[in-house]
Design a protein around this motif. Sequence first.
Motif, PDB file in Angstrom:
ATOM      1  N   HIS A  48     -20.823  -9.456 -16.588  1.00 22.89           N
ATOM      2  CA  HIS A  48     -20.538  -8.026 -16.760  1.00 22.89           C
ATOM      3  C   HIS A  48     -19.262  -7.631 -16.027  1.00 22.89           C
ATOM      4  O   HIS A  48     -18.560  -6.706 -16.459  1.00 22.89           O
ATOM      5  CB  HIS A  48     -21.727  -7.180 -16.271  1.00 22.89           C
ATOM      6  CG  HIS A  48     -21.827  -7.048 -14.785  1.00 22.89           C
ATOM      7  ND1 HIS A  48     -21.451  -5.903 -14.115  1.00 22.89           N
ATOM      8  CD2 HIS A  48     -22.256  -7.912 -13.824  1.00 22.89           C
ATOM      9  CE1 HIS A  48     -21.641  -6.062 -12.829  1.00 22.89           C
ATOM     10  NE2 HIS A  48     -22.130  -7.267 -12.622  1.00 22.89           N
ATOM     11  N   TRP A  51     -16.386  -8.339 -18.363  1.00 21.07           N
ATOM     12  CA  TRP A  51     -16.315  -7.320 -19.415  1.00 21.07           C
ATOM     13  C   TRP A  51     -15.667  -6.040 -18.891  1.00 21.07           C
ATOM     14  O   TRP A  51     -14.829  -5.436 -19.566  1.00 21.07           O
ATOM     15  CB  TRP A  51     -17.716  -7.005 -19.924  1.00 21.07           C
ATOM     16  CG  TRP A  51     -18.445  -8.141 -20.577  1.00 21.07           C
ATOM     17  CD1 TRP A  51     -17.897  -9.255 -21.154  1.00 21.07           C
ATOM     18  CD2 TRP A  51     -19.857  -8.263 -20.725  1.00 21.07           C
ATOM     19  NE1 TRP A  51     -18.890 -10.067 -21.648  1.00 21.07           N
ATOM     20  CE2 TRP A  51     -20.105  -9.493 -21.403  1.00 21.07           C
ATOM     21  CE3 TRP A  51     -20.948  -7.476 -20.355  1.00 21.07           C
ATOM     22  CZ2 TRP A  51     -21.389  -9.920 -21.719  1.00 21.07           C
ATOM     23  CZ3 TRP A  51     -22.233  -7.891 -20.671  1.00 21.07           C
ATOM     24  CH2 TRP A  51     -22.447  -9.102 -21.338  1.00 21.07           C
ATOM     25  N   LYS A  52     -16.047  -5.634 -17.701  1.00 17.71           N
ATOM     26  CA  LYS A  52     -15.512  -4.392 -17.135  1.00 17.71           C
ATOM     27  C   LYS A  52     -14.030  -4.534 -16.797  1.00 17.71           C
ATOM     28  O   LYS A  52     -13.256  -3.584 -16.962  1.00 17.71           O
ATOM     29  CB  LYS A  52     -16.328  -3.983 -15.909  1.00 17.71           C
ATOM     30  CG  LYS A  52     -17.745  -3.541 -16.276  1.00 17.71           C
ATOM     31  CD  LYS A  52     -18.650  -3.372 -15.073  1.00 17.71           C
ATOM     32  CE  LYS A  52     -20.044  -2.947 -15.497  1.00 17.71           C
ATOM     33  NZ  LYS A  52     -20.986  -2.876 -14.356  1.00 17.71           N
ATOM     34  N   LEU A  55     -12.180  -4.053 -19.977  1.00 20.01           N
ATOM     35  CA  LEU A  55     -12.031  -2.624 -20.263  1.00 20.01           C
ATOM     36  C   LEU A  55     -10.865  -2.044 -19.482  1.00 20.01           C
ATOM     37  O   LEU A  55     -10.001  -1.354 -20.046  1.00 20.01           O
ATOM     38  CB  LEU A  55     -13.330  -1.885 -19.911  1.00 20.01           C
ATOM     39  CG  LEU A  55     -13.425  -0.385 -20.193  1.00 20.01           C
ATOM     40  CD1 LEU A  55     -14.884   0.052 -20.257  1.00 20.01           C
ATOM     41  CD2 LEU A  55     -12.701   0.473 -19.153  1.00 20.01           C
ATOM     42  N   THR A 130     -14.068   6.845 -20.034  1.00 21.09           N
ATOM     43  CA  THR A 130     -14.728   5.561 -20.228  1.00 21.09           C
ATOM     44  C   THR A 130     -16.214   5.710 -19.933  1.00 21.09           C
ATOM     45  O   THR A 130     -16.630   6.570 -19.155  1.00 21.09           O
ATOM     46  CB  THR A 130     -14.139   4.475 -19.308  1.00 21.09           C
ATOM     47  OG1 THR A 130     -14.395   4.819 -17.934  1.00 21.09           O
ATOM     48  CG2 THR A 130     -12.635   4.336 -19.518  1.00 21.09           C
ATOM     49  N   SER A 132     -19.581   2.816 -19.444  1.00 19.01           N
ATOM     50  CA  SER A 132     -20.024   1.422 -19.507  1.00 19.01           C
ATOM     51  C   SER A 132     -21.542   1.348 -19.372  1.00 19.01           C
ATOM     52  O   SER A 132     -22.099   1.717 -18.335  1.00 19.01           O
ATOM     53  CB  SER A 132     -19.367   0.599 -18.375  1.00 19.01           C
ATOM     54  OG  SER A 132     -17.966   0.633 -18.496  1.00 19.01           O
ATOM     55  N   LEU A 161     -18.014   0.720 -23.362  1.00 18.70           N
ATOM     56  CA  LEU A 161     -18.490  -0.652 -23.227  1.00 18.70           C
ATOM     57  C   LEU A 161     -20.013  -0.605 -23.281  1.00 18.70           C
ATOM     58  O   LEU A 161     -20.641   0.053 -22.450  1.00 18.70           O
ATOM     59  CB  LEU A 161     -18.009  -1.258 -21.904  1.00 18.70           C
ATOM     60  CG  LEU A 161     -18.589  -2.617 -21.502  1.00 18.70           C
ATOM     61  CD1 LEU A 161     -18.267  -3.690 -22.531  1.00 18.70           C
ATOM     62  CD2 LEU A 161     -18.057  -3.025 -20.121  1.00 18.70           C
ATOM     63  N   TRP A 226     -13.275  -1.823 -32.597  1.00 15.44           N
ATOM     64  CA  TRP A 226     -14.108  -2.448 -31.566  1.00 15.44           C
ATOM     65  C   TRP A 226     -13.729  -3.906 -31.384  1.00 15.44           C
ATOM     66  O   TRP A 226     -13.201  -4.544 -32.279  1.00 15.44           O
ATOM     67  CB  TRP A 226     -15.603  -2.292 -31.877  1.00 15.44           C
ATOM     68  CG  TRP A 226     -16.130  -3.117 -33.014  1.00 15.44           C
ATOM     69  CD1 TRP A 226     -16.455  -4.452 -33.002  1.00 15.44           C
ATOM     70  CD2 TRP A 226     -16.414  -2.650 -34.349  1.00 15.44           C
ATOM     71  NE1 TRP A 226     -16.917  -4.843 -34.227  1.00 15.44           N
ATOM     72  CE2 TRP A 226     -16.915  -3.760 -35.073  1.00 15.44           C
ATOM     73  CE3 TRP A 226     -16.310  -1.422 -34.983  1.00 15.44           C
ATOM     74  CZ2 TRP A 226     -17.306  -3.663 -36.400  1.00 15.44           C
ATOM     75  CZ3 TRP A 226     -16.694  -1.327 -36.310  1.00 15.44           C
ATOM     76  CH2 TRP A 226     -17.183  -2.431 -37.000  1.00 15.44           C
ATOM     77  N   CYS A 235     -19.817  -5.025 -26.437  1.00 16.15           N
ATOM     78  CA  CYS A 235     -18.751  -4.619 -27.335  1.00 16.15           C
ATOM     79  C   CYS A 235     -17.953  -3.491 -26.692  1.00 16.15           C
ATOM     80  O   CYS A 235     -18.524  -2.594 -26.059  1.00 16.15           O
ATOM     81  CB  CYS A 235     -19.358  -4.144 -28.663  1.00 16.15           C
ATOM     82  SG  CYS A 235     -18.139  -3.711 -29.923  1.00 16.15           S
ATOM     83  N   LEU A 236     -16.646  -3.544 -26.845  1.00 21.38           N
ATOM     84  CA  LEU A 236     -15.756  -2.469 -26.426  1.00 21.38           C
ATOM     85  C   LEU A 236     -15.405  -1.638 -27.653  1.00 21.38           C
ATOM     86  O   LEU A 236     -14.826  -2.153 -28.619  1.00 21.38           O
ATOM     87  CB  LEU A 236     -14.480  -3.029 -25.796  1.00 21.38           C
ATOM     88  CG  LEU A 236     -14.537  -3.379 -24.315  1.00 21.38           C
ATOM     89  CD1 LEU A 236     -13.298  -4.182 -23.920  1.00 21.38           C
ATOM     90  CD2 LEU A 236     -14.643  -2.122 -23.452  1.00 21.38           C
TER      91      LEU A 236
END
Length: 243
Positions: A48, A51-52, A55, A130, A132, A161, A226, A235-236
Amino acid sequence: MRQEHEINHSFGRESVNPTERRDRIRTVFTAVAPRYDLMNDLMSMGIHRLWKRRLARSVRDVQGQVIDLAGGTGDVARLLLAPGRQVTVCDPSLAMMQVGQQRPDMVGIHWLVGEAEQLPLTDTSVDLLTVSFGLRNATHLEQALAEIHRVLKPGGQFVCLEFSQPAFWLAPFYNLYSFLVIPRLGALVARAPIAYQYLVESIRRFPNQQGFADLMRQAGFTNIRWNNLSFGIACLHYGTRPQ
């Protein structure tokens, strides 16, 4: 795409009214706040964080007013700090934000109590918003998207996110892990198995990639796209408020 009532009027496998759902979710995050970040590391094996960071890198050129909605302990807000920005965490859980406020690396972040369906922000005041892993906790998803659209400036960017629909070959293994391992981790580490059972169920009820893109379009966003992460486990989603 899942029906609106299936997404927003459930708590785990139970059907509940919107007020009860909202209250239960707040109780969940109060219970897990002290160990929330540790649980995220364990559940995702640290992925995670990657992923962040993805972003944060994708919006590094945006300056001005930045809101990290449902920002919790501030881990994403910290990544968004940069010259030319004012970064604010907006979250309905005071307990989650208090955990973040105690950390020495959160200097420069502002904190604001508020929920997605009724943002305590003026119209057209935000350059970048944003969120998440937070919108699936909104009781009225369409209303939350309308609020996000309202507070963004013309040309302002929205990035979400969220967990999504993994590739077909991965889905069976992902489902086994989600339903068998995550609640047990929640019981052992966070001492809140019911909370993590809810979190797993909430992932399944959130719209998939195309479904969420459709909701964004209905809310008035443009430039919608996306990017799948880890074969669609997350998924973003990107959108812009038109000029």
